[in-house]
Design an enzyme around this catalytic site. Structure first.
Site: not given
Lengths: 421, 308
Positions: A181, A307
Site C-alpha cells: 500500500h 479494494d
C-alpha cells in the site's frame, strides 16, 4: 454432479481459447470441452449460455471482508455473497481486521468461517508486521503455513524502509508476494482527497500524487535489490504507472493493480463533499485516470481489483474529514470493466485476464483458468444486459458506492464455485 | 428580488446582483446600530442559533448582536470538542436543535463542507460562519461592504491579499466575491502557503510582496497561524515579518490612499506593524460593518422584504 454449460462463447486467456464451445463440469472440476451439441452426458444439469460468455471464475485480490471485528460492515458470509453476485469466485481477504490477521489463529478463523459460510473461495492475506504497526515482522512462516497467499500491511504503509526490505527478504523464503500500500504518511499528512484544484476549491487537505509515487519508487528499488515478488496495490496516479512501467521494462518482478474507481472517476466526484467518493488513495485528475487506462492497455497494470471496503452509511454521513476511506466494489466491478471494454481501452480478453488469470499469477495460485482438470470456478457473463446500479439491491452488507444510478452494460449472470451453481 | 437559496454557504456561485442586494440591504441596517435604541422588529419571533465548533469572539458576537438588533431570539452553543469526541454526530446535534424550531442556524466548523452537509439535510436556513479552509462568506461580504463604503465602488480596483492563502477561508470567499464584483485580485504569500492551482480561481500569484502591493487600491492582510511553523510552512516569525509583513515603508508602494484591511485578530509586528494597524487601517470599520452585513443576511434569508 455434472453441469453442462451449453451454447456459450468460451474465453480462456490461459489456453488462448475464444470460441463457441460446450463445457462439462464433473465433480467440481472442468471435465471437457466440445463443439456445441457434441457433449451429451446423461443426467447433467444444463446451463444455457446462449449469447453469453463463459470465462474463468473471477478473482478479486483486494477485498476487505471485515470479519473478524467489524461484522456490522461486512462478514465473510455477506462479502462472499457480494463477490458471487458480482461474478467473483475467489476473493483475497485483507488482514486489517480486528484483530489483525498476523497470526495462525486469525488465519484459521477466517478459513474455518469461510468453510462454514462462504459462497466464494477466500484466500487470506497476512500482515507484514505484528498488528500492522510497522515495528516487528509478523510470523510470516506461520501465516504461510496456515494458508496466507501474500503479505501486506494494507491501509497502513510500512514507512520504515529497512523493515520493508527485511519483509521482502523474508517473503522470498516462501516465494509469496509482498503487497504494498504505497503511501508516504508524512506527505499524505491529514489529507482526505487528491491535492489539486478541487481540494483548493473545497478547502480540504490534499494528498499529493507524489505521496504514492515515492513509495512505489522505493519499493521497486527494494524489490530489485532483494529480488522478491512485489505487488503494488491500488495504483491511482500517473507517476506510479510510469515507475512501474519502467520497472517492468527492466525485468523487476513487479505486478500492479488498479481499481474500477481509478479508471472510472476523477477528483471531480468529491464535489459537494461526497463522502462516497472518499477513498485512499484518493480519486485523482483526468490526466491520472488517462494514465491508469493507458497502463491497463499496455499491461503495466496487470490486475483489476476492487479494494472493496464496506462501511456503514452512518459512518459516511458525517463531515468529509471524519468519514472513513473506502467504497464497496464487488458488485460493480464487472460492469465498470466492461464499460472500459466498450470504450476500447481493453479487449474483452484483456479484461478477463485482468480479473482472473493475472491476479492468480501475481499470487502464484492455481486459479484463473478453464484448463481441463482445474477447479470448476466459472463465471458466465451477459455482455448485453443493461442495468442500473442500485445499492439497495447489493448482497453486501454495506451500500457505500459512488456508482449508484449508473447505467452499465453487462454483468455476471452465473457464478459457479467448485462446480456449485 | 431575493436570494436564490435558503442558505448562505459561500460566495462561490453568487451573482453580482445577489451580492449587491446584500450590500444595499446592509446599508439600510447600518444606521440601526448608530441609534440610541439599537433595535428593529424585523425578525421578531424568529429563533437564531449560533452553533460554533471553533473558538470565535468577533464573529460570534457580531452574529449575536445582528440577530438581537433584528429582535430575534438568539442562542449560542459553543463546543470546543468535536462532535465525534462528544459522541454525538453533527447531524444529530443539528437535528435536535431544529426539533426545537430554529429558523436560522449559524455554523462555524473546522471541517470544510460542514455547513453544506447540514444544509442539504435540514429545513432551517444555514449560514456558514466559517468552515475549515473553505469559505467565510459573511467576512467577504463585510469586506466588500467596507471597500464599497470607502471607495464608492469595487469594480476596477486592485486588491492584494497577503498571507497564508492555502489555509484561508477569508481569502477564498474574497477571491470569489471580488472577482464577481469586477475587482482585480493579487494574492501573495510564501510558496508553502499557496494552494495548488489557486490562480484558476481568478487571482494573480506573487511571492514578492513589494511587487504585489505596487499600486494596489486595497491590501488585505491575513492572520498568520503561528503554530504552522511546526509543519514547515515558514521558518519563523522574524523572516515572515520581513518578507510578508505590512510595514509603513511597504505600504508606501501602494496607492496613496490604499485601504488596509485585516479580518482579525491581528498579530502585531508579524503580518502587520502596529503603526499601520492603528494608523490608516479600516480594521475597526470592518468590525462595525460586520454587524450590518449579518443583519442584512439574516433578514434576507428569513423572507426579506415581505416581513418588514
Amino acid at each position: 454432479m455434472n453441469i453442462l454449460i451449453q451454447n456459450g462463447r468460451v474465453v480462456d486467456p490461459a489456453n488462448a481459447i475464444d470460441e463457441a464451445l460446450d463445457l462439462l463440469v464433473s465433480d467440481g472440476t472442468i471435465a471437457r470441452f466440445g463443439k456445441a451439441g457434441t457433449i451429451k452426458p446423461a443426467g447433467a444439469q444444463v446451463v444455457d449460455a446462449k449469447g453469453k460468455v463463459v470465462v474463468p471464475g473471477l478473482l478479486d485480490m483486494h477485498v476487505h471482508l471485515r470479519e473478524p471485528g467489524s461484522e456490522y460492515k461486512e462478514t465473510i458470509s455477506t462479502g462472499t455473497a457480494a463477490a458471487k453476485a458480482g461474478g467473483f469466485t475467489s476473493v483475497c481477504s485483507m488482514p486489517n481486521t480486528n484483530p489483525v490477521n498476523d497470526s495462525r489463529s486469525v488465519t484459521e478463523f477466517i478459513l474455518s468461517q469461510a468453510q462454514r459460510e462462504a459462497v466464494a473461495r477466500v484466500f487470506p492475506i497476512g500482515a507484514i508486521t505484528k498488528g500492522s504497526r510497522g515495528a516487528e515482522l509478523a510470523e510470516i512462516g506461520e501465516l504461510y503455513d496456515a494458508g496466507c497467499v501474500a503479505i501486506t500491511d494494507d491501509g497502513k504503509p510500512v514507512m520504515n524502509g529497512a523493515m520493508m526490505r527485511r519483509a521482502m527478504e523474508y517473503a522470498t523464503i516462501f516465494d509469496i508476494p509482498v503487497i504494498s500500500h504505497c503511501e508516504d504518511m508524512s506527505l499524505a499528512g491529514k489529507g482526505v482527497m487528491n491535492e489539486g484544484f478541487v481540494s483548493t476549491e473545497l478547502g480540504l487537505n490534499g494528498i499529493p500524487g507524489a505521496a504514492e509515487e515515492v513509495m512505489v519508487a522505493r519499493d521497486v528499488a527494494l524489490a530489485e535489490f532483494v529480488g522478491c515478488r512485489l505487488h503494488i496495490a491500488h495504483v491511482s496516479s500517473a507517476g506510479s504507472v510510469r515507475v512501474i512501467r519502467e520497472a517492468k521494462q527492466r525485468g523487476i518482478k513487479v505486478t500492479a493493480e488498479t481499481c474500477p474507481h481509478y479508471f472510472s472517476l476523477t477528483e471531480e466526484a468529491v464535489r459537494g463533499y461526497n463522502t462516497l467518493a472518499k477513498m485512499n488513495p484518493p480519486l485523482r485528475t483526468a490526466e491520472d485516470r488517462g494514465a491508469i487506462r493507458d497502463g491497463l492497455r499496455d499491461g503495466t497494470l496487470d490486475v483489476i481489483a476492487t479494494d472493496h471496503a464496506p462501511h456503514g452509511m452512518d459512518e459516511k454521513s458525517v463531515e468529509f474529514d471524519y468519514a472513513p476511506f473506502g467504497i464497496v466494489g464487488l458488485e460493480t466491478a464487472v460492469g465498470l470493466t466492461l464499460k472500459l471494454v466498450n470504450e476500447g481501452v481493453l479487449t474483452f480478453e484483456g479484461a478477463v485476464r485482468a480479473l482472473s488469470l493475472n491476479p492468480a499469477k501475481a499470487l502464484t495460485i492455481n486459479k484463473g483458468t478453464l484448463s481441463v482438470g482445474a477447479d470448476a470456478d466459472i463465471t458466465i457473463i451477459d455482455l448485453d444486459q443493461e442495468w442500473v446500479v442500485d445499492a439497495s439491491q447489493f448482497k453486501s452488507k454495506s451500500r457505500n458506492t459512488p456508482f449508484g444510478g449508473w447505467k452499465l452494460k453487462g454483468r455476471a449472470m452465473e457464478t459457479i464455485v467448485g462446480g456449485v451453481l | 428580488m431575493a436570494l436564490a437559496s435558503k442558505d448562505l454557504l459561500g460566495i462561490q456561485g453568487m451573482t453580482a446582483d445577489e451580492i449587491g442586494l446584500i450590500l444595499d440591504t446592509a446599508s439600510s441596517f447600518k444606521d440601526v446600530s448608530e441609534r440610541d435604541i439599537k433595535k428593529v422588529p424585523s425578525l421578531r419571533g424568529k429563533t437564531v442559533i449560533n452553533l460554533f465548533y471553533e473558538a470565535s469572539t468577533r464573529t460570534r458576537t457580531s452574529f449575536e448582536l445582528a440577530g438581537k438588533r433584528l429582535s430575534a431570539d438568539v442562542l449560542n452553543i459553543a463546543t470546543s470538542t468535536s462532535s465525534v469526541a462528544k459522541g454525538e454526530t453533527l447531524l444529530d446535534t443539528a437535528r435536535n436543535i431544529e426539533a426545537m424550531k430554529c429558523d436560522i442556524l449559524i455554523l462555524r466548523h473546522f471541517c470544510s463542507g460542514a455547513p453544506e452537509f447540514l444544509a442539504s439535510r435540514l429545513t432551517s436556513s444555514i449560514i456558514n460562519g466559517g468552515d475549515g479552509f473553505h469559505e467565510h462568506p459573511t467576512q467577504a461580504l463585510l469586506d466588500m461592504y467596507t471597500i464599497r463604503e470607502k471607495r464608492g465602488r469595487i469594480e476596477g480596483l486592485t486588491v492584494t491579499i497577503v498571507g497564508d492563502i492555502a489555509h484561508s477561508r477569508v481569502a477564498r470567499s474574497n477571491i470569489y466575491g471580488l472577482n464577481t464584483m469586477g475587482a482585480e485580485i493579487r494574492i501573495c504569500g510564501p510558496a508553502t502557503m499557496m494552494p495548488r492551482d489557486i490562480e484558476r480561481l481568478g487571482a494573480k500569484k506573487y511571492h514578492d510582496m513589494d511587487q504585489a502591493v505596487e499600486g494596489a487600491d486595497v491590501i488585505m492582510m491575513l492572520r498568520l497561524q503561528l503554530e504552522r511553523q511546526a509543519t514547515g510552512l515558514f521558518p519563523g516569525v522574524r523572516e515572515y515579518a520581513r518578507l510578508y509583513g505590512l510595514s509603513r515603508e511597504r505600504l508606501s508602494r501602494a496607492k496613496q490612499d490604499a485601504l488596509v484591511m485585516h479580518p482579525g485578530p491581528i498579530n502585531r509586528g508579524v503580518e502587520i506593524s502596529s503603526d499601520v494597524a492603528d494608523g490608516t487601517s479600516v480594521i475597526l470599520d470592518q468590525v462595525t460593518n460586520g454587524v450590518a452585513v449579518r443583519m442584512a443576511v439574516m433578514f434576507l434569508l428569513s423572507g426579506g422584504a415581505k416581513g418588514d
